[in-house]
Enzyme design. Structure first.
Site, short mmCIF file in Angstrom:
data_model
loop_
_atom_site.label_atom_id
_atom_site.label_comp_id
_atom_site.label_asym_id
_atom_site.label_seq_id
_atom_site.Cartn_x
_atom_site.Cartn_y
_atom_site.Cartn_z
N CYS A 384 0.87 -1.23 -0.04
CA CYS A 384 0.19 -0.02 0.03
C CYS A 384 0.93 1.20 0.23
CB CYS A 384 -1.15 -0.22 1.21
SG CYS A 384 -2.51 0.96 0.84
N HIS A 510 -3.78 -5.20 0.21
CA HIS A 510 -2.99 -5.67 1.46
C HIS A 510 -3.06 -7.09 1.35
CE1 HIS A 510 -2.84 -1.76 3.91
NE2 HIS A 510 -3.70 -1.52 2.89
N GLU A 512 -1.59 -8.95 3.24
CA GLU A 512 -1.55 -9.80 4.48
C GLU A 512 -2.83 -10.12 5.05
OE1 GLU A 512 -1.03 -6.50 3.97
OE2 GLU A 512 -1.46 -5.16 5.27
N1 GLN Z 1 -2.25 6.42 2.63
C1 GLN Z 1 -2.24 5.97 1.45
C2 GLN Z 1 -3.67 6.14 0.80
O1 GLN Z 1 -4.44 6.30 1.35
C3 GLN Z 1 -1.86 4.34 1.75
C4 GLN Z 1 -2.90 3.51 2.48
C5 GLN Z 1 -2.28 2.31 3.23
O2 GLN Z 1 -1.16 2.16 3.25
N2 GLN Z 1 -3.11 1.53 3.79
O3 GLN Z 1 -3.60 5.70 -0.35
#
Ligand code: GLN
Length: 538
Positions: A384, A510, A512
Site C-alpha cells: 500500500c 493488502h 496480509e
Molecule cells: N495513505 C495511502 C492511501 O490512502 C496508503 C494507505 C495504506 O497504506 N493503507 O492511499
C-alpha cells in the site's frame, strides 16, 4: 431460538490483554477440527463506529474484510486460525449499535415509546449476535465481548448475554477468562482476583460455565478445586491457560485441557469425534524446526507497537513455514532512516518490507529504504503506502522527476505519480469512505506476481484513497517498472514490479489480510523464497 445455532460467549475479567481473541480462535479451531461449522464475532464496547478512524497506537492494526468492513485485529486471528472469511457482521461496536437504534428512532419505528438501554440497546445487541448465523448458517457462534467485565461501557453487553442465557438456556454458555497471578513474595498463585471477577459477573446475573485461567505456572489440583468451589463451576470446567511460545500452540494447549470437550458437553452436543489437527500440527512442527533462517527489515512508523502490523508479521510467519525458514524480523523506524544512515541500518538484510501507512511522518525514510533495496538488488516488498513509496522513488531517481510525490503529502507537486482517486475527491466524511474491501486484480503473464499466484486473476483487499497515476504508466514501463496487476474494470494499477531485479514487488492492496495457516499468501511465500536466494541458501 429461531435456528439450531449454539452460542458461546467469551468474557474477560480482572484485566485486559488476557488473550480472549486467541482463546476464542483456538476454541473455534478445535470445534472446527471436529467437523462443526463455527464463526467468531467480536463485540467492542467503545463508541467509535469502527476502528477505521483510530490511530494504530490506540488499537493496533485495523483489519479489513472482503466486504470492506474496517474491524478489530482479532478478526485477523479468527481468519488465520479458521481459514474462513469474516464480514462486517463479525465485528460490532457500541457506536454501531447506538447508530442503528437512533436511526430506527428517527424513522419512528419505536411507535412513541421511550427509547432505553433495556430493552432497545440490548435488543439490538441480541439481534446482532443472532444475525451472524442467519438461517442457521453456523453450528456454533463464539461471541467475544471486548473489554473487561465491570467496565461501564460493557454493561449492556453483559446484560444482553444474561437475557440470552435466560431465553435460550440450552443453547448458550459463558466462558470467562481471568488471571491467576503469581505473587513472588508469597511464592503462590492467587485465586482471589478470579473469585472477585466471577462474583462481579454474578452481580450482573451471569454465572460463567467455564473459567479459563491465565497463569504463568501450573494450576494444580488443589487450586482447581478451590476455584471450582468458590466460583460454582465443575472441576473439569477450570481450564488452565498457560503462557505459550507461539499463539499457534494455544489450540493444542486447549485441547490438552479439553476445553472443546467441556464446551460441547455443556452445549449438549456430542463429543465422540476427536479434532483432526494434522495440518495444524505439521505447521507447528516446521515452525519449531525450520531448515533455514533469514533476516528481513520491516520499515514502518508504528514499530514501537508491533500490533500495528499484526497481519503482516503473522503472514511472514506463515510464509516462513511454507519455506521451512525462520524469518527474523528487524523492526526499523522509518523516521530514523536518512540518506546518511540507510546503508548502515539496512546492511546485511536478506529482504526489505515497507509497510502501509498514512500521512507524511516517516515517508522520507521509507523512500530511502526503497532506493537502497532497488539499487542493491535486495528483495523488496512494498504494501500500500510501501508500494506508493516505491513508485515515488522510481519516479525521482530513475525517471528524474525530481519533485515527484503523492498528492496525499504534496498537493501541488509537479509530478503527482500517486494521486487521489476520482471518486474520493468529493468525499467529506473520513470514516468508512476509503476504497475498502475485495477487488479483482488481473495479473500480467510471466511476471513475478503471476508466477507467485500461479493463476491469472485474484481478489485482494484494499484500504486506501490514493492510486498510481496512469498518466505516467507508459514512462514507468519504458524505464523498467511495470504494472503486473490491474483492476480489470477500472484499469487501476494494483501491482508494480521491476522485472530486472531479483524480487521487487509492490501491491496497492493488502495481501496480509488474506494469509492463513492453511493458506499462506503466495506473494509473501514468494518474497521469503527470494530472501533465501539472496542469502544464497537456494
Ligand atoms: N495513505 C495511502 C492511501 O490512502 C496508503 C494507505 C495504506 O497504506 N493503507 O492511499
Amino acid at each position: 431460538m429461531s435456528n439450531s445455532t449454539k452460542y458461546v460467549f467469551v468474557t474477560g475479567g480482572v484485566t485486559s490483554s488476557l488473550g480472549k481473541g486467541i482463546i476464542s480462535a483456538s476454541l473455534a479451531k478445535l470445534l472446527q477440527a471436529r467437523g462443526y461449522s463455527v464463526t467468531i464475532q467480536k463485540l467492542d464496547p467503545y463508541i467509535n463506529i469502527d476502528p477505521g478512524t483510530l490511530n494504530p497506537y490506540e488499537h493496533g492494526e485495523c483489519f479489513v474484510t472482503d466486504d470492506g468492513a474496517e474491524t478489530d485485529l482479532d478478526l485477523g486471528h479468527y481468519e488465520r486460525f479458521l481459514n474462513v472469511p469474516t464480514s462486517q457482521a463479525n465485528n460490532i461496536t457500541t457506536g454501531r449499535i447506538y447508530q442503528a437504534v437512533i436511526e430506527k428512532e428517527r424513522r419512528g419505528e419505536f411507535l412513541g415509546k421511550t427509547v432505553q438501554v433495556i430493552p432497545h440497546i440490548t435488543d439490538e445487541i441480541k439481534d446482532r449476535i443472532q444475525e451472524v448465523s442467519k438461517e442457521g448458517k453456523f453450528d456454533i457462534v463464539i461471541t467475544e465481548i471486548g473489554g473487561t467485565v465491570g467496565d461501564i461501557e460493557s454493561l449492556p453487553y453483559v446484560e444482553a448475554v444474561r437475557q440470552m442465557l435466560w431465553e435460550f438456556e440450552n443453547d448458550c454458555i459463558v466462558v470467562h477468562l481471568t488471571l491467576v497471578p503469581y505473587l513472588a513474595a508469597a511464592g503462590e498463585l492467587k485465586t482471589k482476583p478470579t473469585q472477585h471477577s466471577v462474583k462481579q459477573m454474578m452481580e450482573l446475573g451471569v454465572q460463567p460455565d467455564i473459567l479459563c485461567c491465565r497463569t504463568e505456572y501450573e494450576l494444580d489440583l488443589n487450586l482447581r478445586r478451590k476455584i471450582a468451589k468458590f466460583c460454582n463451576v465443575s472441576m473439569n470446567a477450570v481450564i488452565e491457560s498457560r503462557d505459550a511460545n507461539s499463539i499457534y500452540d494455544v489450540p493444542l494447549l486447549m485441547q490438552t485441557e479439553e476445553l472443546d470437550k467441556v464446551v460441547l458437553e455443556k452445549l449438549g452436543l456430542p463429543t465422540k469425534s476427536s479434532p483432526n489437527l494434522s495440518n495444524w500440527k505439521s505447521f507447528l512442527e516446521t515452525l519449531k524446526n525450520p531448515d533455514n533462517e533469514v533476516t528481513i527489515g520491516l520499515i514502518g512508523k508504528y514499530v514501537e507497537l508491533k500490533d500495528s502490523y499484526k497481519s503482516i508479521s503473522e503472514s511472514i510467519i506463515h510464509a516462513g513455514v511454507a519455506n521451512s525458514t525462520k524469518v527474523h524480523v528487524h523492526w526499523i523506524h522509518s523516521e530514523k532512516l536518512t540518506k546518511s544512515n540507510v546503508k548502515k541500518e539496512l546492511k546485511g538484510l536478506n529482504g526489505i518490507l515497507v509497510a502501509p501507512g498514512f500521512g507524511s511522518r516517516g515517508i522520507a525514510g521509507k523512500i530511502e529504504a526503497v532506493q537502497f533495496a532497488r539499487e542493491n538488488n535486495i528483495p523488496f516488498f512494498g504494501i500500500c503506502l510501501g508500494m506508493q513509496c516505491a513508485v515515488i522513488e522510481f519516479a525521482r531517481n530513475v525517471l528524474n522527476l525530481d519533485d515527484a510525490h503523492t498528492t496525499e503529502i504534496d498537493e501541488s507537486t509537479k509530478h503527482p505519480v500517486i494521486s487521489m482517486m476520482e471518486e474520493q475527491k468529493t468525499i467529506a466524511n473520513m470514516g468508512g469512505t476509503m476504497r475498502l474491501g475485495a477487488f479483482k486484480c488481473q495479473l500480467k503473464p510471466k511476471t513475478k506476481a503471476s508466477h507467485a499466484y500461479n493463476i491469472d486473476k485474484v481478489s485482494e483487499r484494499h484500504r486506501h484513497r490514493y492510486e498510481f497515476n496512469n498518466l505516467y504508466l507508459k514512462d514507468f514501463e519504458k524505464a523498467g517498472m511495470i504494472a503486473s496487476g490491474k483492476n480489470p474494470k477500472s484499469g487501476l494499477v494494483e501491482i508494480i514490479e521491476i522485472p530486472n531485479h531479483p524480487w521487487f514487488v509492490g501491491t496497492q492492496f493488502h495481501p496480509e489480510y488474506k494469509s492463513t495457516v492453511d493458506n499462506p499468501h503466495p506473494l509473501f511465500v514468494s518474497f521469503i523464497r527470494a530472501t533465501l536466494i539472496n542469502k544464497k541458501i537456494i
